[in-house]
Design an enzyme around this catalytic site. Structure first.
Site, PDB file in Angstrom:
ATOM      1  N   LYS A 296       1.192  -0.990  -0.419  1.00 46.35           N
ATOM      2  CA  LYS A 296      -0.073  -0.231  -0.006  1.00 46.35           C
ATOM      3  C   LYS A 296       1.055   1.335   0.272  1.00 46.35           C
ATOM      4  O   LYS A 296       2.350   1.011  -0.236  1.00 46.35           O
ATOM      5  CB  LYS A 296      -0.858   0.038   1.582  1.00 46.35           C
TER       6      LYS A 296
ATOM      7  N   ARG B 244     -10.857  -0.216  14.525  1.00 44.06           N
ATOM      8  CA  ARG B 244     -10.985   0.645  13.361  1.00 44.06           C
ATOM      9  C   ARG B 244     -12.022  -0.253  11.873  1.00 44.06           C
ATOM     10  O   ARG B 244     -13.070  -0.644  12.419  1.00 44.06           O
ATOM     11  CB  ARG B 244      -9.823   0.889  12.711  1.00 44.06           C
TER      12      ARG B 244
ATOM     13  N   TYR C 175      15.881  29.096  11.238  1.00 44.17           N
ATOM     14  CA  TYR C 175      15.061  29.654  11.318  1.00 44.17           C
ATOM     15  C   TYR C 175      14.879  29.657  12.742  1.00 44.17           C
ATOM     16  O   TYR C 175      14.887  28.503  13.520  1.00 44.17           O
ATOM     17  CB  TYR C 175      13.225  28.759  10.175  1.00 44.17           C
TER      18      TYR C 175
ATOM     19  N   MET D  90      12.855  23.910   4.415  1.00 44.82           N
ATOM     20  CA  MET D  90      12.454  23.527   2.964  1.00 44.82           C
ATOM     21  C   MET D  90      13.302  22.718   2.397  1.00 44.82           C
ATOM     22  O   MET D  90      12.984  21.491   1.724  1.00 44.82           O
ATOM     23  CB  MET D  90      11.415  24.534   2.493  1.00 44.82           C
TER      24      MET D  90
HETATM   25  C1  LIG Z   1      -0.070  -2.116   6.710  1.00 42.38           C
HETATM   26  C2  LIG Z   1      -0.869  -3.640   7.028  1.00 42.38           C
HETATM   27  C3  LIG Z   1       0.007  -4.536   7.561  1.00 42.38           C
HETATM   28  C4  LIG Z   1       1.737  -4.476   7.499  1.00 42.38           C
HETATM   29  O1  LIG Z   1       1.794  -4.014   8.206  1.00 42.38           O
HETATM   30  P1  LIG Z   1       4.198  -4.174   8.330  1.00 42.38           P
HETATM   31  O2  LIG Z   1       3.430  -3.415   9.757  1.00 42.38           O
HETATM   32  O3  LIG Z   1       3.972  -2.514   7.884  1.00 42.38           O
HETATM   33  O4  LIG Z   1       4.217  -4.575   9.081  1.00 42.38           O
HETATM   34  C5  LIG Z   1      -0.718  -6.019   7.306  1.00 42.38           C
HETATM   35  N1  LIG Z   1      -1.632  -6.003   7.815  1.00 42.38           N
HETATM   36  C6  LIG Z   1      -2.602  -4.129   7.584  1.00 42.38           C
HETATM   37  C7  LIG Z   1      -3.767  -4.877   7.484  1.00 42.38           C
HETATM   38  C8  LIG Z   1      -2.423  -3.691   7.599  1.00 42.38           C
HETATM   39  O5  LIG Z   1      -2.818  -2.580   6.863  1.00 42.38           O
END
Ligand SMILES: *Cc1c(COP(=O)(O)O)cnc(C)c1O
Length: 362
Positions: free
Chosen positions: A35, A131, A253, A301
């Site tokens: 993802k 969630r 800054y 930046m």
């Molecule tokens: C992102 C995600 C993972 C992977 O998690 P990591 O901590 O990066 O290994 C596994 N399962 C679900 C449902 C996720 O959203």
């Protein structure tokens, strides 16, 4: 000349890390989590590297999934947040995607969909993350509807751990999952990277590693190196100027750093618009000319200043490693992230478009 900042992506390290997962999971299959553009590493290049190694891919973006199919990826592709609307269900059927089903609304939409090709689904149980997912009391009725529906082929049961990397661990969620799914003869998937590394009892039929594929540790206390993982992304730049400070001079800054004595500093072409965390305070580790030193003052930046005391001979043009490896030194993104009060996941995902990428070790 182009601005001297660039990222390298070591695809042989990615393949190596996948092997490290394989070696730990005792025959469980692997959904490689890609993802967010493969955690900022580039979805297509990561998928291409893992295509011959992994058993499936998991992500949340439908366009990304379509891109994987267009690139010839044949493995199952799991959509971790499921379908956002009915058109996504059609895409699941067309592209042979495996959506997560996490709510009764999604069950009803699927049951009503009359898909041309039945699809595999992953039914998500909420065991404490709170969630997405069915509460334990809802699971049986969800499964009853799905099992007798012609749009549904295979069913996998899944859950996600809230604190596999933390103090509470997974015990109560694992107990809840086992109790709720007892007697259901279906494949299960639970473990993210932290659970893969720490809780073999959670491996089940399919594991879901993300961050460990990219060479970072899911734990604040343990280095990626200690698990045999290698950094995939490295961020490089150069000094573009040096300067001598007198006692009392400030840097950057907000004048947040004040020289207590005469000192020599360098200016690096890298700032928060490149994806370097603005919250990294004075003292964040950084490598100049192969030597570890520290940042000084606020991240701007486009620039950040560094202490040249450990590298007195460094001049403009000296190589700088922000995180990753230069082939000799390793400065883990985990360490930089910790100094900035965040996690390497966020650093990787934030790598900016303006940073050119060079693939190595492919
Ligand atoms: C992102 C995600 C993972 C992977 O998690 P990591 O901590 O990066 O290994 C596994 N399962 C679900 C449902 C996720 O959203």
């Amino acid at each position: 000349m182009p601005r001297p900042i660039y990222a390298t992506l070591d695809l042989s390290a990615l393949a190596h890390n996948h092997k490290r997962v394989r070696a730990r999971v005792d025959g469980a299959k692997i959904w490689s989590v890609v993802k967010a553009n493969a955690y900022g590493h580039g979805l297509q290049r990561v998928a291409e590297t893992l295509a011959s190694l992994t058993d499936g891919f998991a992500l949340v973006e439908f366009d990304g999934a379509a891109g994987l199919r267009a690139a010839g990826i044949k493995q199952p592709i799991m959509m971790l947040e499921g379908c956002y609307d009915n058109s996504d269900l059609q895409r699941c059927a067309e592209l042979k995607l495996t959506p997560v089903v996490h709510s009764m609304a999604q069950v009803r939409a699927l049951v009503a969909s009359k898909l041309a090709n039945p699809i595999d689904v992953a039914v998500k149980l909420n065991t404490g993350m709170n969630r997405l997912g069915f509460d334990p009391s809802e699971l049986a009725s969800a499964l009853r509807l799905l099992k007798r529906n012609a749009s549904v082929a295979g069913i996998t049961l899944m859950t996600h751990f809230a604190d596999a990397d933390g103090e509470s661990g997974i015990a109560s969620q694992l107990t809840c999952f086992r109790k709720t799914t007892q007697g259901l003869d279906l494949p299960v998937s639970m473990a993210n990277s932290a659970a893969i590394l720490r809780f073999p009892e959670s491996h089940g039929d399919w594991v879901r590693p993300g961050i460990m594929l990219y060479g970072s540790s899911p734990f604040p206390g343990a280095t990626a190196e200690s698990f045999g993982l290698k950094p995939v992304m490295s961020l490089h730049s150069k000094l573009i100027a040096t300067r001598n400070l007198k006692p009392g001079d400030t840097v950057g800054y907000g004048c947040t750093f004040t020289a207590a004595k005469s000192m020599r500093i360098g200016v690096v072409a890298c700032g928060y618009a490149d994806g370097y965390p603005r919250h990294a305070p004075t003292g964040t580790p950084i490598v100049v000319n192969g030597v570890r030193t520290r940042t000084l003052g606020r991240v701007s930046m486009d620039k950040i200043c560094v202490d040249l005391e450990p590298v007195p001979r460094a001049e403009a043009g000296a190589p700088v490693l922000l995180w990753g490896t230069d082939g000799k030194m390793v400065l883990s993104a985990d360490e930089v992230a910790a100094a900035a009060g965040t996690i390497s996941y966020e650093l990787f995902c934030a790598l900016a478009k303006r940073v050119p990428i060079e693939e190595i070790g492919g």
